[in-house]
Structures are given as C-alpha cells and as structure tokens.
Design an enzyme around this catalytic site. Structure first.
Site, short mmCIF file in Angstrom:
data_model
loop_
_atom_site.label_atom_id
_atom_site.label_comp_id
_atom_site.label_asym_id
_atom_site.label_seq_id
_atom_site.Cartn_x
_atom_site.Cartn_y
_atom_site.Cartn_z
N SER A 143 0.83 -1.21 0.00
CA SER A 143 0.00 0.00 0.00
C SER A 143 0.87 1.26 0.00
O SER A 143 2.07 1.21 0.28
CB SER A 143 -0.89 0.00 1.24
OG SER A 143 -1.60 -1.22 1.32
C1 LIG Z 1 -3.08 -4.15 0.10
S1 LIG Z 1 -2.32 -5.70 0.28
C2 LIG Z 1 -1.50 -5.60 1.86
C3 LIG Z 1 -0.34 -4.66 1.93
C4 LIG Z 1 0.50 -4.84 3.15
N1 LIG Z 1 -0.11 -4.19 4.27
C5 LIG Z 1 1.90 -4.31 2.93
O1 LIG Z 1 2.39 -3.54 3.77
O2 LIG Z 1 2.53 -4.71 1.94
C6 LIG Z 1 -3.67 -6.79 0.69
C7 LIG Z 1 -3.23 -8.22 0.90
O3 LIG Z 1 -4.34 -8.96 1.40
C8 LIG Z 1 -4.22 -10.28 0.93
N2 LIG Z 1 -5.51 -10.95 1.12
C9 LIG Z 1 -6.66 -10.84 0.40
N3 LIG Z 1 -7.62 -11.63 0.92
C10 LIG Z 1 -7.07 -12.25 2.00
C11 LIG Z 1 -7.58 -13.18 2.96
N4 LIG Z 1 -8.83 -13.64 2.92
N5 LIG Z 1 -6.74 -13.60 3.93
C12 LIG Z 1 -5.46 -13.16 3.99
N6 LIG Z 1 -4.92 -12.29 3.11
C13 LIG Z 1 -5.73 -11.83 2.14
C14 LIG Z 1 -3.79 -10.08 -0.52
O4 LIG Z 1 -3.25 -11.28 -1.06
C15 LIG Z 1 -2.78 -8.93 -0.37
O5 LIG Z 1 -1.48 -9.45 -0.17
#
Ligand SMILES: C[S@@+](CC[C@H](N)C(=O)[O-])C[C@H]1O[C@@H](n2cnc3c(N)ncnc32)[C@H](O)[C@@H]1O
Length: 232
Positions: A79
């Site tokens: 993000s």
């Molecule tokens: C916006 S990114 C996170 C960014 C992170 N905070 C960083 O600092 O890099 C959202 C993440 O949520 C994960 N995601 C989506 N659905 C999910 C679920 N049900 N359980 C765990 N992770 C999930 C995606 O694969 C993605 O890696």
C-alpha cells in the site's frame, strides 16, 4: 493501471541506501505536515523500517511515492506510505498490543506494527496468496524480524489459536466484516478495515464493548478485494 491507481513502469534500482534514508525522512516529515502521522511510536517505527527492502527490485526506486506497487502473487500490492498511519493512528496501535493483521502483503506494514507494539506486544499476520506469503516471509527474515507469527491461509477466519486480539487490521476491502474477526477481538478492542458500501470503499473503525459494536467511517479509500470465505 491497477484498480484506479497508475503504477509507474518497472526499472532497475538506481538509488543508494543513503538516498532511500533521505526519502524516508522526508516522507515522515510530509506525513506529519499533512496530519496523517501524529504519535511518536508510529513516527519512530516508520523512520526505522526501510520500506525499500519490502519492494521488488524493479519497483524499489518508487518506494516513497504515494502509489501502491505490485508484489509477487495475484493482485497483491504494497500500500501507499500514507496508508500505515491512516490505519494505525485511529486503531490507536500502541506498546504491548496483540495485533492480528489480515493481508501480510510485502510484510512492510507488519514490520512497522512490530516496532510499534514493542517486545511486550505481538503481531500475527495472515496471508492467503502463497507467492505473496513467501515474498513477505523472506523480506521479514532479511530485515531481522524473527518474532512475528506468520500464517498462510484465509484471514477472514482469523487465527483463533492466539485470540483474543487487542487490535485487528484488515488490509483488503471487505463486503462485510468477517464475523470470526469480531469474535476474536477483545472487549474494548478495535478493528479497522476498508468496507465496500453502496459501491464505494470506506475505511471503517469498529470498537467492541460489552453491549455492542460502534462503527465510525474515517474516509474513502481504494484497496484490493478480500478473498476467501468472506471475500467477493
Ligand atoms: C493491500 S495488500 C497488503 C499490503 C501490506 N499491508 C503491505 O504492507 O505490503 C492486501 C493483501 O491482502 C491479501 N488478502 C486478500 N484476501 C485475504 C484473505 N482472505 N486472507 C489473507 N490475506 C488476504 C492479498 O493477497 C494482499 O497481499
């Protein structure tokens, strides 16, 4: 283009460690100036964690730009820099907290959270995408974080083994807040998440009391969608 964000083109890294340190300090100053960053602990954590080390080499030069950048995995992103104080300030993330993060991504936000909660706190992070999970695991190991609980699986189900949690942070957009996550939150605990309501995503803060759950809308945001049982 990625869901409304313009992603800069991939290129080799040209910046030095010293260049990145200067950019990091400048970015923290900018986040304070524009009111995103207020607490000393979050400020110190953001100054300490080298964000560039959590970004694939071909996007590393853009580490401190206000854009999400692609990660290994399907639709995974790190993000924008302002996202972290945007989530952690209203969450009131602080020393000693036990945090459950859903969406490990690059591991950057997890490392920042680890610095904030300190040695008396704990961070548990769940990632559903196996490629993204391995990328984050290796970033965190290289950065020297060995005491974070990393879980590969559907974060919508939470991680009951270590519950309850003082704080829950969901980093992907939900169509409903997964009920297991509310259940695993302590009384007096807070949960933050992008929630899709009437076609837009709102960043919402929930506070759990003995009697009820209070909800506050913070602002409009744009995040990748939650996957799994409670996903789209
Ligand atoms: C916006 S990114 C996170 C960014 C992170 N905070 C960083 O600092 O890099 C959202 C993440 O949520 C994960 N995601 C989506 N659905 C999910 C679920 N049900 N359980 C765990 N992770 C999930 C995606 O694969 C993605 O890696």
């Amino acid at each position: 283009m990625m869901r409304g964000w313009i992603i800069p083109p991939p290129k080799e890294t040209t910046k030095s460690k010293e260049d990145f340190k200067k950019e990091r300090e400048k970015k923290v100053g900018w986040l304070i100036k524009y009111g995103y960053l207020k607490s000393e602990r979050i400020k110190n954590a953001m100054l300490k964690v080298p964000r560039e080390d959590f970004i694939p080499p071909l996007y590393r030069d853009y580490a401190y730009l206000e854009v999400p950048l692609p990660l290994p995995g399907e639709e995974s992103t790190i993000s924008c820099p302002h996202s972290y104080p945007l989530f952690y300030e209203p969450l009131g993330l602080n020393e000693g907290h036990k945090l459950l993060e859903i969406g490990l991504g690059s591991g950057y936000g997890t490392a920042v959270a680890r610095e904030i909660v300190g040695p008396d706190g704990l961070v548990v992070s769940v990632e559903i995408d196996p490629l993204t999970f391995e990328f984050a695991r290796s970033n965190l190991k290289n950065a020297g974080y060995s005491d974070i609980v990393l879980v590969k699986g559907d974060g919508g189900l939470g991680y009951p083994d270590m519950s309850p949690y003082d704080r829950v942070c969901i980093t992907a957009a939900c169509i409903e807040i997964p009920p297991p996550l509310i259940k695993q939150l302590t009384i007096g605990g807070r949960l933050i998440a992008p929630l899709t309501e009437h076609g837009i995503q709102n960043l919402v803060l929930l506070e759990k009391s003995e009697k009820d759950i209070r909800k506050k809308v913070i602002c409009e945001v744009l995040y990748v969608s939650l996957k799994g049982k409670y996903g789209v």
